[in-house]
Design a protein around this motif. Structure first.
Motif, short mmCIF file in Angstrom:
data_model
loop_
_atom_site.label_atom_id
_atom_site.label_comp_id
_atom_site.label_asym_id
_atom_site.label_seq_id
_atom_site.Cartn_x
_atom_site.Cartn_y
_atom_site.Cartn_z
N ALA A 163 1.99 -1.56 1.77
CA ALA A 163 2.96 -1.77 0.69
C ALA A 163 4.31 -2.21 1.25
O ALA A 163 4.96 -3.12 0.71
CB ALA A 163 3.11 -0.49 -0.13
N ASP A 164 4.74 -1.57 2.34
CA ASP A 164 6.03 -1.94 2.93
C ASP A 164 5.97 -3.32 3.56
O ASP A 164 6.96 -4.06 3.58
CB ASP A 164 6.45 -0.90 3.96
CG ASP A 164 6.92 0.40 3.31
OD1 ASP A 164 7.23 0.37 2.10
OD2 ASP A 164 6.96 1.43 4.00
N CYS A 165 4.80 -3.68 4.11
CA CYS A 165 4.65 -5.04 4.63
C CYS A 165 4.73 -6.06 3.49
O CYS A 165 5.35 -7.13 3.65
CB CYS A 165 3.33 -5.18 5.37
SG CYS A 165 3.28 -4.30 6.97
N LEU A 166 4.13 -5.73 2.35
CA LEU A 166 4.24 -6.61 1.19
C LEU A 166 5.69 -6.71 0.73
O LEU A 166 6.15 -7.80 0.34
CB LEU A 166 3.38 -6.09 0.04
CG LEU A 166 1.88 -6.36 0.13
CD1 LEU A 166 1.15 -5.67 -1.01
CD2 LEU A 166 1.60 -7.87 0.10
N LEU A 167 6.41 -5.60 0.78
CA LEU A 167 7.82 -5.62 0.41
C LEU A 167 8.59 -6.61 1.29
O LEU A 167 9.39 -7.41 0.79
CB LEU A 167 8.41 -4.22 0.54
CG LEU A 167 9.87 -4.01 0.14
CD1 LEU A 167 10.06 -2.63 -0.47
CD2 LEU A 167 10.79 -4.14 1.35
N LEU A 168 8.33 -6.58 2.59
CA LEU A 168 9.00 -7.51 3.49
C LEU A 168 8.59 -8.95 3.20
O LEU A 168 9.41 -9.88 3.25
CB LEU A 168 8.68 -7.17 4.95
CG LEU A 168 9.29 -5.86 5.48
CD1 LEU A 168 8.72 -5.54 6.85
CD2 LEU A 168 10.81 -5.97 5.56
N LEU A 169 7.31 -9.17 2.88
CA LEU A 169 6.83 -10.52 2.61
C LEU A 169 7.36 -11.04 1.27
O LEU A 169 7.55 -12.24 1.09
CB LEU A 169 5.30 -10.55 2.62
CG LEU A 169 4.66 -10.34 4.00
CD1 LEU A 169 3.15 -10.19 3.87
CD2 LEU A 169 4.99 -11.50 4.93
N HIS A 170 7.62 -10.14 0.32
CA HIS A 170 8.18 -10.54 -0.97
C HIS A 170 9.67 -10.86 -0.87
O HIS A 170 10.21 -11.55 -1.75
CB HIS A 170 8.02 -9.40 -1.99
CG HIS A 170 6.64 -9.25 -2.53
ND1 HIS A 170 6.16 -8.06 -3.05
CD2 HIS A 170 5.62 -10.13 -2.63
CE1 HIS A 170 4.91 -8.22 -3.45
NE2 HIS A 170 4.56 -9.46 -3.21
#
Length: 249
Positions: A163-170
């Motif tokens: 989820a945090d990786c997705l946050l960075l990618l978003h």
């Protein structure tokens, strides 16, 4: 809160790294002096909030964090430290406070994350996410055998990390004037995820540049160099305990 110290001169908010809960800062409390009250941020999806869905919208989560940082019931100065993905949230929460005319931190300390305006996340994260366990180990450090042996435990541990990786990618950086807030930059000497130049680039985003301070280790040096990092951070915070809170522009 890691240790209640109502008489402390300054409150220090610690934002966890990718996938971690507030307990990753438990060892900080006995290492910090009495004039610092340590607090760790509990994000949805981990720790005592594990039953809640993780959030992947950086703007929404940083606004929520800003509301926590600027506690109107506590007039003491505060500082914020963020490691890895926590550094991005600390930075964006500070920018949100400036936009909404809230109090600004006496120090913004960021650790082991490339500056957000150089578009390093979309280039660096996907190769690690597709590299299997080796890529995950670069992000979080050693993985206990009991996790590897239990698919359900592994899924529970990896869900907030992803989820945090997705946050960075978003995340998409929106240019704003540089922050007039003291900055501290920390990193690992052998970090395969965040290079020294990428750390130095944070200086583009503030009015007063800061040197990069390195410690032995890689991206997860926070786990092995806890005392050295806390001692350095305490030295940096020392002037802030005598200062008034930083005003908004």
């Amino acid at each position: 809160m890691l240790a209640a110290r109502p008489q402390a001169a300054l409150r220090l908010y610690c934002v966890p790294p990718a996938g971690a809960g507030p307990d990753c800062y438990l060892r900080w409390a006995p290492l910090l002096p009495p004039w610092i009250e340590p607090c760790s941020v509990a994000l949805p999806g981990r720790g005592t909030r594990a039953a809640e869905p993780s959030l992947t919208d950086p703007a929404y989560l940083s606004a929520r964090l800003a509301a926590v940082l600027d506690d109107w019931t506590d007039p003491r100065p505060f500082a914020v430290f963020g490691h890895s993905a926590g550094a991005l949230l600390a930075y964006e929460a500070t920018r949100h406070l400036r936009r909404t005319h809230g109090r600004l931190p006496s120090l913004l300390a960021v650790s082991s994350l490339s500056a957000p305006h150089i578009d390093a996340y979309s280039a660096g994260l996907p190769p690690r996410l597709t590299a299997g366990l080796e890529g995950i180990r670069e992000l979080v450090g050693p993985i206990p055998d009991q996790l590897l042996a239990d698919a359900r435990l592994m899924a529970a541990a990896c869900t907030p990390l992803l989820a945090d990786c997705l946050l960075l990618l978003h995340y998409r950086h929106r240019p704003e004037p540089p922050l007039d807030v003291p900055l501290a930059l920390y990193g690992g000497e052998h970090d395969p995820v965040t290079s020294v130049p990428d750390l130095q680039a944070w200086n583009d985003l503030v009015t007063t540049p800061a040197p990069v301070q390195l410690f032995p280790g890689g991206h997860t040096y926070l786990q092995t160099e806890t005392k050295a990092l806390v001692d350095r951070l305490t030295e940096t915070l020392d002037p802030a305990r005598y200062a008034r809170p930083v005003a908004t522009a």
